[in-house]
Design a protein around this motif. Structure first.
Motif, PDB file in Angstrom:
ATOM      1  N   ARG A   1      31.170 -31.102 -69.393  1.00  0.00           N
ATOM      2  CA  ARG A   1      32.227 -30.725 -70.341  1.00  0.00           C
ATOM      3  C   ARG A   1      31.778 -29.565 -71.223  1.00  0.00           C
ATOM      4  N   ARG A   2      30.566 -29.637 -71.741  1.00  0.00           N
ATOM      5  CA  ARG A   2      30.056 -28.584 -72.626  1.00  0.00           C
ATOM      6  C   ARG A   2      29.847 -27.276 -71.878  1.00  0.00           C
ATOM      7  N   ALA A   3      29.416 -27.335 -70.624  1.00  0.00           N
ATOM      8  CA  ALA A   3      29.226 -26.115 -69.828  1.00  0.00           C
ATOM      9  C   ALA A   3      30.570 -25.449 -69.519  1.00  0.00           C
ATOM     10  N   ILE A   4      31.582 -26.232 -69.209  1.00  0.00           N
ATOM     11  CA  ILE A   4      32.920 -25.671 -68.960  1.00  0.00           C
ATOM     12  C   ILE A   4      33.448 -24.992 -70.215  1.00  0.00           C
ATOM     13  N   ALA A   5      33.293 -25.627 -71.364  1.00  0.00           N
ATOM     14  CA  ALA A   5      33.746 -25.029 -72.630  1.00  0.00           C
ATOM     15  C   ALA A   5      33.007 -23.717 -72.910  1.00  0.00           C
ATOM     16  N   ALA A   6      31.704 -23.697 -72.648  1.00  0.00           N
ATOM     17  CA  ALA A   6      30.926 -22.470 -72.869  1.00  0.00           C
ATOM     18  C   ALA A   6      31.365 -21.362 -71.927  1.00  0.00           C
ATOM     19  N   GLU A   7      31.680 -21.704 -70.686  1.00  0.00           N
ATOM     20  CA  GLU A   7      32.126 -20.688 -69.731  1.00  0.00           C
ATOM     21  C   GLU A   7      33.488 -20.133 -70.127  1.00  0.00           C
ATOM     22  N   GLU A   8      34.374 -20.978 -70.607  1.00  0.00           N
ATOM     23  CA  GLU A   8      35.686 -20.499 -71.060  1.00  0.00           C
ATOM     24  C   GLU A   8      35.521 -19.526 -72.224  1.00  0.00           C
ATOM     25  N   THR A   9      34.629 -19.833 -73.135  1.00  0.00           N
ATOM     26  CA  THR A   9      34.350 -18.931 -74.260  1.00  0.00           C
ATOM     27  C   THR A   9      33.759 -17.622 -73.764  1.00  0.00           C
ATOM     28  N   ARG A  10      32.806 -17.690 -72.831  1.00  0.00           N
ATOM     29  CA  ARG A  10      32.189 -16.471 -72.282  1.00  0.00           C
ATOM     30  C   ARG A  10      33.223 -15.596 -71.595  1.00  0.00           C
ATOM     31  N   LEU A  11      34.100 -16.200 -70.813  1.00  0.00           N
ATOM     32  CA  LEU A  11      35.147 -15.433 -70.130  1.00  0.00           C
ATOM     33  C   LEU A  11      36.025 -14.698 -71.136  1.00  0.00           C
ATOM     34  N   GLY A  12      36.487 -15.413 -72.156  1.00  0.00           N
ATOM     35  CA  GLY A  12      37.335 -14.789 -73.167  1.00  0.00           C
ATOM     36  C   GLY A  12      36.637 -13.645 -73.886  1.00  0.00           C
ATOM     37  N   THR A  13      35.378 -13.841 -74.227  1.00  0.00           N
ATOM     38  CA  THR A  13      34.613 -12.813 -74.940  1.00  0.00           C
ATOM     39  C   THR A  13      34.430 -11.574 -74.072  1.00  0.00           C
ATOM     40  N   GLU A  14      34.028 -11.765 -72.820  1.00  0.00           N
ATOM     41  CA  GLU A  14      33.790 -10.611 -71.946  1.00  0.00           C
ATOM     42  C   GLU A  14      35.076  -9.885 -71.580  1.00  0.00           C
ATOM     43  N   LEU A  15      36.142 -10.607 -71.329  1.00  0.00           N
ATOM     44  CA  LEU A  15      37.403  -9.951 -70.992  1.00  0.00           C
ATOM     45  C   LEU A  15      37.976  -9.208 -72.198  1.00  0.00           C
TER      46      LEU A  15
ATOM     47  N   THR B   1      45.095 -20.436 -62.162  1.00  0.00           N
ATOM     48  CA  THR B   1      46.120 -19.786 -61.344  1.00  0.00           C
ATOM     49  C   THR B   1      45.791 -19.922 -59.861  1.00  0.00           C
ATOM     50  N   VAL B   2      44.536 -19.743 -59.489  1.00  0.00           N
ATOM     51  CA  VAL B   2      44.145 -19.835 -58.079  1.00  0.00           C
ATOM     52  C   VAL B   2      43.233 -21.023 -57.788  1.00  0.00           C
ATOM     53  N   SER B   3      42.624 -21.579 -58.821  1.00  0.00           N
ATOM     54  CA  SER B   3      41.738 -22.723 -58.629  1.00  0.00           C
ATOM     55  C   SER B   3      41.606 -23.471 -59.943  1.00  0.00           C
ATOM     56  N   ASP B   4      41.024 -24.639 -59.885  1.00  0.00           N
ATOM     57  CA  ASP B   4      40.774 -25.419 -61.091  1.00  0.00           C
ATOM     58  C   ASP B   4      39.330 -25.224 -61.529  1.00  0.00           C
ATOM     59  N   GLU B   5      39.066 -25.512 -62.790  1.00  0.00           N
ATOM     60  CA  GLU B   5      37.686 -25.457 -63.268  1.00  0.00           C
ATOM     61  C   GLU B   5      36.906 -26.621 -62.663  1.00  0.00           C
ATOM     62  N   SER B   6      35.621 -26.380 -62.453  1.00  0.00           N
ATOM     63  CA  SER B   6      34.764 -27.445 -61.941  1.00  0.00           C
ATOM     64  C   SER B   6      33.346 -27.226 -62.448  1.00  0.00           C
ATOM     65  N   ALA B   7      32.599 -28.293 -62.510  1.00  0.00           N
ATOM     66  CA  ALA B   7      31.212 -28.224 -62.938  1.00  0.00           C
ATOM     67  C   ALA B   7      30.439 -29.337 -62.254  1.00  0.00           C
TER      68      ALA B   7
ATOM     69  N   VAL C   1      23.711 -26.905 -65.056  1.00  0.00           N
ATOM     70  CA  VAL C   1      25.087 -27.154 -64.626  1.00  0.00           C
ATOM     71  C   VAL C   1      25.674 -25.887 -64.009  1.00  0.00           C
ATOM     72  N   ARG C   2      26.185 -26.000 -62.791  1.00  0.00           N
ATOM     73  CA  ARG C   2      26.874 -24.894 -62.116  1.00  0.00           C
ATOM     74  C   ARG C   2      28.363 -25.038 -62.423  1.00  0.00           C
ATOM     75  N   VAL C   3      28.965 -23.943 -62.910  1.00  0.00           N
ATOM     76  CA  VAL C   3      30.360 -23.969 -63.363  1.00  0.00           C
ATOM     77  C   VAL C   3      31.180 -22.933 -62.603  1.00  0.00           C
ATOM     78  N   SER C   4      32.379 -23.323 -62.237  1.00  0.00           N
ATOM     79  CA  SER C   4      33.382 -22.393 -61.717  1.00  0.00           C
ATOM     80  C   SER C   4      34.605 -22.536 -62.608  1.00  0.00           C
ATOM     81  N   HIS C   5      35.108 -21.397 -63.110  1.00  0.00           N
ATOM     82  CA  HIS C   5      36.243 -21.451 -64.037  1.00  0.00           C
ATOM     83  C   HIS C   5      37.243 -20.353 -63.673  1.00  0.00           C
ATOM     84  N   PRO C   6      38.530 -20.700 -63.555  1.00  0.00           N
ATOM     85  CA  PRO C   6      39.528 -19.682 -63.220  1.00  0.00           C
ATOM     86  C   PRO C   6      39.782 -18.727 -64.391  1.00  0.00           C
TER      87      PRO C   6
END
Length: 118
Positions: free
Chosen positions: A30-44, A58-64, A76-81
């Motif tokens: 859960r914490r890794a997914i939240a961190a990845e969402e924050t990283r995505l927003g910051t970089e974009l 849109t094309v896939s769901d988040e997973s960790a 933790v390996r994370v994939s986030h749309p």
């Protein structure tokens, strides 16, 4: 303590320990997914050519998944749309990243670049 009581106690301790690892794995994911969402927003948001973006599915769901445990914490390996638009293109994709989640920290350990090359 007789042998039967000792085995019962050992069984109970193993069940409790397994449950604790499961809860901790779940929290690490859960914490890794939240961190990845924050990283995505910051970089974009920092990209000079991205005009709009989002981290909704849109094309896939988040997973960790927990891929390792050590004294440093859970790996933790994370994939986030995420999606983005520029003046010239639109992209719908997913990130692939790795985090190390400790008791009081979440550290980005690497992954693919995010967004378009401007």
């Amino acid at each position: 303590m007789d042998r039967r009581a000792a085995l019962s106690l050992l069984s109970i301790l193993l069940v409790v320990a397994a449950g604790t690892v499961f809860v901790l794995d779940s929290e690490a994911r859960r914490r890794a997914i939240a961190a990845e969402e924050t990283r995505l927003g910051t970089e974009l948001a920092a990209s000079e050519c991205v005009t709009t973006y989002g981290t909704s599915a849109t094309v896939s769901d988040e997973s960790a998944s927990v891929v390792g445990r050590s004294l440093d914490g859970w790996t933790v390996r994370v994939s986030h749309p995420y999606w983005y638009s520029t003046n010239r293109s639109h992209g719908d994709t997913s990130s692939e990243s790795v985090y190390v989640v400790g008791p009081d920290s979440v550290r980005y350990a690497g992954g693919e670049p995010v967004g378009p090359a401007c």
